[in-house]
Motif scaffolding. Structure first.
Motif: not given
Length: 197
Positions: A90-96
């Protein structure tokens, strides 16, 4: 993803048939399938005494069946905590901005702090594995400078991305796991020593 990584994944029980040179690392990783758990080489024979107790007769009279059943049990989908690693994709993009995860780390850590530990142009990640150990999540940055053999980073749910550990290249990281044959040898050594065989 380089050929050594693909060979290692296959040796560990992963299916890499859908991996393709034209795809990105993320697309390729998400196309890999594992129908088994993984155990690292520092694994401490969790549950073996209990398994032996339930299969003592088989161990004493038919070791081939004992070890076949052992592998089926430990590497199958089950809810027992044996210190195994779980494949993730799974992808994790907390700053996008605009992403589903955006702001999830707000007030915990900011992007510049993560950049001090992680190499990549954008701080966007894919989770590779989850474990019962510390740290318990393993990621790569999807913009790692070496997409064929990116760096693996570990972090734990207790200090999520506040503490990040460089675990080396993916190729080297995969070396920490045992094949089913290596797993059997570890158990065999343990049981042989325990019962003086």
């Amino acid at each position: 993803m380089n050929e050594n990584i693909l060979r290692k994944i296959t040796a560990l029980g992963g299916n890499t048939d859908a991996v393709c040179r034209e795809k990105s690392f993320v697309e390729n990783w998400q196309s890999i399938r594992f129908d088994c758990y993984l155990y690292d080489k520092d694994w401490d024979v969790y549950g073996i005494d209990e398994f032996y107790g339930k299969h003592k007769d088989s161990y004493q009279h038919d070791k081939t069946t004992f070890y076949k059943d052992l592998i089926e049990h430990y590497f199958s989908a089950h809810e027992l905590a044996y210190g195994q690693y779980f494949f993730r994709d799974w992808i994790f993009t907390p700053f996008k901005p605009g992403s589903e995860d955006h702001g999830e780390l707000e007030d915990l850590v900011d992007e510049d702090e993560v950049r001090e530990s992680v190499d990549g142009t954008r701080m966007e990640f894919i989770c590779l594995f989850y474990s019962y150990g510390y740290p318990d999540h393993y990621f790569i940055c999807i913009t790692d400078p070496d997409p064929l053999n990116p760096i693996v980073y570990g972090t734990d749910h207790e200090v999520y991305f506040q503490e990040i550990y460089n675990k080396g290249s993916l190729e080297n990281f995969l070396d920490r796991f045992m094949t089913k044959e290596e797993f059997s040898e570890v158990v065999k050594g343990y049981l042989d020593e325990k019962f003086g065989e």
